[in-house]
Scaffold this motif. Structure first.
Motif, mmCIF file in Angstrom:
data_model
loop_
_atom_site.group_PDB
_atom_site.id
_atom_site.type_symbol
_atom_site.label_atom_id
_atom_site.label_comp_id
_atom_site.label_asym_id
_atom_site.label_seq_id
_atom_site.Cartn_x
_atom_site.Cartn_y
_atom_site.Cartn_z
ATOM 1 N N ASN A 25 -3.353 51.430 33.758
ATOM 2 C CA ASN A 25 -4.161 51.195 32.559
ATOM 3 C C ASN A 25 -4.645 49.747 32.612
ATOM 4 N N LEU A 26 -5.960 49.575 32.542
ATOM 5 C CA LEU A 26 -6.552 48.234 32.685
ATOM 6 C C LEU A 26 -6.137 47.303 31.553
ATOM 7 N N TYR A 27 -5.726 47.868 30.429
ATOM 8 C CA TYR A 27 -5.405 47.055 29.254
ATOM 9 C C TYR A 27 -3.889 47.001 29.015
ATOM 10 N N GLU A 28 -3.135 47.204 30.084
ATOM 11 C CA GLU A 28 -1.675 47.213 30.007
ATOM 12 C C GLU A 28 -1.158 46.000 29.223
ATOM 13 N N GLY A 29 -0.367 46.276 28.197
ATOM 14 C CA GLY A 29 0.245 45.198 27.413
ATOM 15 C C GLY A 29 -0.632 44.643 26.299
ATOM 16 N N LEU A 30 -1.887 45.110 26.207
ATOM 17 C CA LEU A 30 -2.763 44.619 25.136
ATOM 18 C C LEU A 30 -2.326 45.212 23.795
ATOM 19 N N ARG A 31 -2.094 44.343 22.830
ATOM 20 C CA ARG A 31 -1.727 44.809 21.478
ATOM 21 C C ARG A 31 -3.003 44.988 20.666
ATOM 22 N N CYS A 32 -3.280 46.226 20.280
ATOM 23 C CA CYS A 32 -4.501 46.538 19.541
ATOM 24 C C CYS A 32 -4.196 46.742 18.067
ATOM 25 N N HIS A 33 -4.924 46.031 17.220
ATOM 26 C CA HIS A 33 -4.848 46.255 15.771
ATOM 27 C C HIS A 33 -6.016 47.165 15.414
ATOM 28 N N GLY A 34 -5.718 48.272 14.799
ATOM 29 C CA GLY A 34 -6.748 49.271 14.528
ATOM 30 C C GLY A 34 -6.478 50.492 15.386
ATOM 31 N N VAL A 35 -5.903 51.536 14.761
ATOM 32 C CA VAL A 35 -5.511 52.726 15.517
ATOM 33 C C VAL A 35 -5.868 53.992 14.738
ATOM 34 N N PRO A 36 -6.190 55.077 15.455
ATOM 35 C CA PRO A 36 -6.440 56.352 14.771
ATOM 36 C C PRO A 36 -5.124 56.999 14.352
ATOM 37 N N LEU A 37 -5.033 57.412 13.087
ATOM 38 C CA LEU A 37 -3.842 58.111 12.595
ATOM 39 C C LEU A 37 -4.035 59.624 12.666
ATOM 40 N N VAL A 38 -5.218 60.061 12.231
ATOM 41 C CA VAL A 38 -5.524 61.496 12.215
ATOM 42 C C VAL A 38 -6.915 61.688 12.817
ATOM 43 N N THR A 39 -7.034 62.644 13.727
ATOM 44 C CA THR A 39 -8.345 63.002 14.274
ATOM 45 C C THR A 39 -8.649 64.448 13.887
ATOM 46 N N ILE A 40 -9.819 64.651 13.299
ATOM 47 C CA ILE A 40 -10.259 65.989 12.881
ATOM 48 C C ILE A 40 -11.485 66.349 13.702
ATOM 49 N N SER A 41 -11.422 67.485 14.403
ATOM 50 C CA SER A 41 -12.540 67.943 15.226
ATOM 51 C C SER A 41 -12.943 69.337 14.787
ATOM 52 N N ARG A 42 -14.216 69.515 14.500
ATOM 53 C CA ARG A 42 -14.745 70.813 14.061
ATOM 54 C C ARG A 42 -13.977 71.346 12.847
ATOM 55 N N GLY A 43 -13.549 70.416 11.955
ATOM 56 C CA GLY A 43 -12.890 70.820 10.721
ATOM 57 C C GLY A 43 -11.417 71.136 10.856
ATOM 58 N N ARG A 44 -10.823 70.881 12.050
ATOM 59 C CA ARG A 44 -9.393 71.134 12.240
ATOM 60 C C ARG A 44 -8.693 69.817 12.579
ATOM 61 N N VAL A 45 -7.483 69.642 12.060
ATOM 62 C CA VAL A 45 -6.670 68.495 12.472
ATOM 63 C C VAL A 45 -6.197 68.781 13.897
ATOM 64 N N VAL A 46 -6.594 67.922 14.840
ATOM 65 C CA VAL A 46 -6.235 68.151 16.249
ATOM 66 C C VAL A 46 -5.250 67.103 16.765
ATOM 67 N N TYR A 47 -5.142 65.982 16.027
ATOM 68 C CA TYR A 47 -4.198 64.934 16.436
ATOM 69 C C TYR A 47 -3.728 64.221 15.175
ATOM 70 N N GLU A 48 -2.413 64.143 15.014
ATOM 71 C CA GLU A 48 -1.864 63.492 13.819
ATOM 72 C C GLU A 48 -0.530 62.850 14.161
ATOM 73 N N ASN A 49 -0.458 61.524 13.935
ATOM 74 C CA ASN A 49 0.786 60.783 14.168
ATOM 75 C C ASN A 49 1.385 61.045 15.543
ATOM 76 N N GLY A 50 0.525 61.019 16.552
ATOM 77 C CA GLY A 50 1.018 61.158 17.921
ATOM 78 C C GLY A 50 1.214 62.582 18.387
ATOM 79 N N MET A 51 0.939 63.577 17.535
ATOM 80 C CA MET A 51 1.144 64.984 17.898
ATOM 81 C C MET A 51 -0.194 65.710 17.998
ATOM 82 N N PHE A 52 -0.343 66.530 19.047
ATOM 83 C CA PHE A 52 -1.563 67.326 19.237
ATOM 84 C C PHE A 52 -1.390 68.717 18.646
#
Length: 573
Positions: free
Chosen positions: A434-461
């Protein structure tokens, strides 16, 4: 269960899903507002406060969070064979990683071999992607060679197969590269069929010469990629591409803009009113070329891409600023992951290291960290460069790229205060680096909704293989073509009306030789009616081949120049 039945079952179940995102701030590219978002049947039904909502909706508490349009990654290479290696992600693992990063649509590449049918290459890609994609996707098709068959297939892909963009290469000599005359004809065809012309701009001839020169000097490591492809080769080709597109009256979309000088060329063309758009990559806007000089070969080789990362350490900062001020419009990941073992094919020759960097999963968080937290853009501009601008350019807006009633329910709940440390050990995307190994990012997705369905939430697919759909793209996007049509009207040329010449004409001496003019091989096959009355500037007598047309005229031995450029002469200048 067959793929068809599985898709029907999934779409019917998604039709019953109701989601209410409550208490968040809705961020679009032009404004931020506190509002709730109600989703049903895969569509955003309402955006506002105190809405009447049917019962049974899943409620997502977004208090203190941002609600963004899902990201659109305009350049990914999934399940692709390139430079004798196959990318480490297919359409399942790649789109899954995209969803984990907050991206809900990707645009992949179809790169036909030389003389391969564009249609067959497209169909092959569709057959592997359709049963695997977890999010919506579309495809660019590469114009990797030129001829009447390619011209016809471009039109067929646009009319019948939902393709609205083609990528041309000025680099990759003897592989993908088009000559200037071929590029001109390809751009004319893009303009005629209303497609988006994506151009990779590097001087392919000089890249080959630079690589030979570096190898002759004993430079065989990854630093050779940066030495053999200096930024002036990108800047020159960028200017040439914009010029050719301007002559073809075609909007141009420059990809992988990687240097300050190429960025300046794009900025100048925009100020001149030309219809030019630019895309850079996450890596080019964050990393610099010093990595090529690392003592560890595997680490240095992991950064090999083209155009290369630039040696000047101020380049990423500059490119991020260009994204912030709309000189560059879009940031894609250009995700093309390879393993160290695959890159080791070039352990003794940098020209054999497969070009490509991973990044489909990290694009949104890294751009937030370096762009928003870094003070280069606000959250609205972030939405523009990661989603809305792409939707506008590729004619998806406002169905995608905007939180608005009636739009597709591709939504991300984003935590601007949350943080994560990027690591290859916890990533979902392919590759062993990973090119960004060790980079601490502020700003992260918690929930991703695709086509009206929750597809990713709190690290779970909760997404299923094949649940994404191919999005057919419409031609003639307003953002590119409205201005171009107006420019063409205002700049139209026409012949001067005059009485015909009736005097004597000197007979033409036919010696059987064609000394001037365009060779048959360069004559465009497409009829043109635009240039009547304009002098052909190609009929020059200047030659670099040694003999010149004025060789028979006696030369003066010297001439004293009174005021040459730079000051008065003190001798023969």
């Amino acid at each position: 269960m067959s793929n068809c039945k599985k898709a029907i079952a999934m779409s019917s179940s998604s039709g019953n899903v109701r989601i209410l995102i409550k208490g968040g701030k809705v961020v679009n590219d032009d404004c931020t507002q506190e509002a709730d978002v109600y989703i049903e049947n895969g569509i955003i039904q309402q955006v506002g406060k105190e809405m009447m909502i049917p019962g049974g909706a899943k409620v997502i508490d977004a208090s203190g969070k941002l609600v963004l349009p899902g990201g659109i990654d305009t350049s990914v290479h999934l399940e692709e064979s390139f430079m004798n290696a196959t990318t480490a992600d297919d359409f399942y693992s790649g789109t899954k990683a995209a969803l984990a990063g907050g991206t809900t649509m990707v645009i992949g590449h179809v790169l036909p071999e030389k003389n391969e049918s564009l249609l067959e290459a497209y169909e092959k890609c569709r057959s592997s992607a359709d049963p695997k994609a977890c999010c919506d996707y579309a495809l660019h098709v590469g114009v990797t060679w030129w001829g009447p068959k390619v011209r016809a297939e471009m039109e067929k892909l646009v009319r019948e197969h939902g393709v609205n963009s083609f990528q041309m290469f000025m680099a990759y000599k003897d592989m993908f590269m088009l000559r200037d005359s071929e590029l001109f004809q390809a751009l004319q065809q893009c303009k005629d069929i209303g497609a988006i012309a994506r151009v990779h701009a590097e001087n392919g001839e000089l890249v080959v010469e630079g690589a030979k020169e570096a190898l002759d000097l004993g430079i065989s490591g990854p630093e050779g990629i940066e030495i053999s492809r200096p930024e002036e080769l990108e800047a020159e080709a960028t200017h040439r591409a914009i010029t050719i597109a301007n002559r073809a009256h075609c909007p141009i979309y420059l990809v992988n803009v990687s240097s300050m000088s190429a960025g300046d060329v794009v900025a100048t063309a925009k100020m001149q009113g030309k219809v030019v758009h630019g895309e850079t990559t996450t890596a080019h806007a964050v990393l610099n070329g010093m990595h090529y000089y690392h003592q560890d070969w595997a680490y240095a080789a992991a950064h090999v891409t083209v155009p290369p990362l630039r040696l000047d350490p101020s380049t990423p900062n500059y490119l991020m600023s260009l994204l912030g001020n709309d000189t560059l419009n879009v940031v894609g990941s250009d995700h093309r992951p390879f393993t160290t073992k695959q890159r080791a094919m070039g352990k003794d020759d940098f020209t054999k290291i497969p070009h490509g960097l991973p990044g489909i999963e990290d694009r949104m968080s890294v751009i937030w960290e370096k762009g928003v937290i870094g003070g280069k853009m606000d959250e609205n501009r972030f939405v523009a460069v990661t989603s809305s601008n792409a939707a506008k350019i590729y004619n998806l807006y406002p169905k995608k790229g905007r939180i608005i009633a009636g739009a597709d329910a591709d939504v991300v709940v984003w935590d601007p205060e949350g943080s994560k440390t990027i690591s290859v050990d916890t990533q979902f995307q392919g590759g062993d680096v990973n090119l960004y190994e060790g980079l601490r990012c502020h700003g992260v997705p918690l929930v991703t909704i695709s086509r009206g369905r929750v597809v990713y939430e709190n690290g779970m697919f909760t997404c299923a293989e094949g649940s994404g759909k191919f999005c057919p793209l419409r031609t003639f996007p307003d953002l590119l073509y409205k201005k171009m049509v107006q420019r063409e009207k205002s700049q139209a040329v026409k012949a001067v009306e005059r009485e015909p010449y009736t005097g004597e004409v000197v007979p033409v001496l036919n010696s059987g030789k064609r000394e001037f003019g365009v060779s048959d091989s360069d004559t465009p096959t497409r009829p043109s009616t635009r240039h009547g009355g304009v002098r052909d500037l190609q009929g020059s007598s200047f030659s670099l081949s040694g003999a010149q047309i004025d060789d028979k005229i006696p030369k003066r031995s010297s001439a004293r120049i009174l005021a040459p450029p730079g000051g008065r002469s003190s001798g023969i200048w």
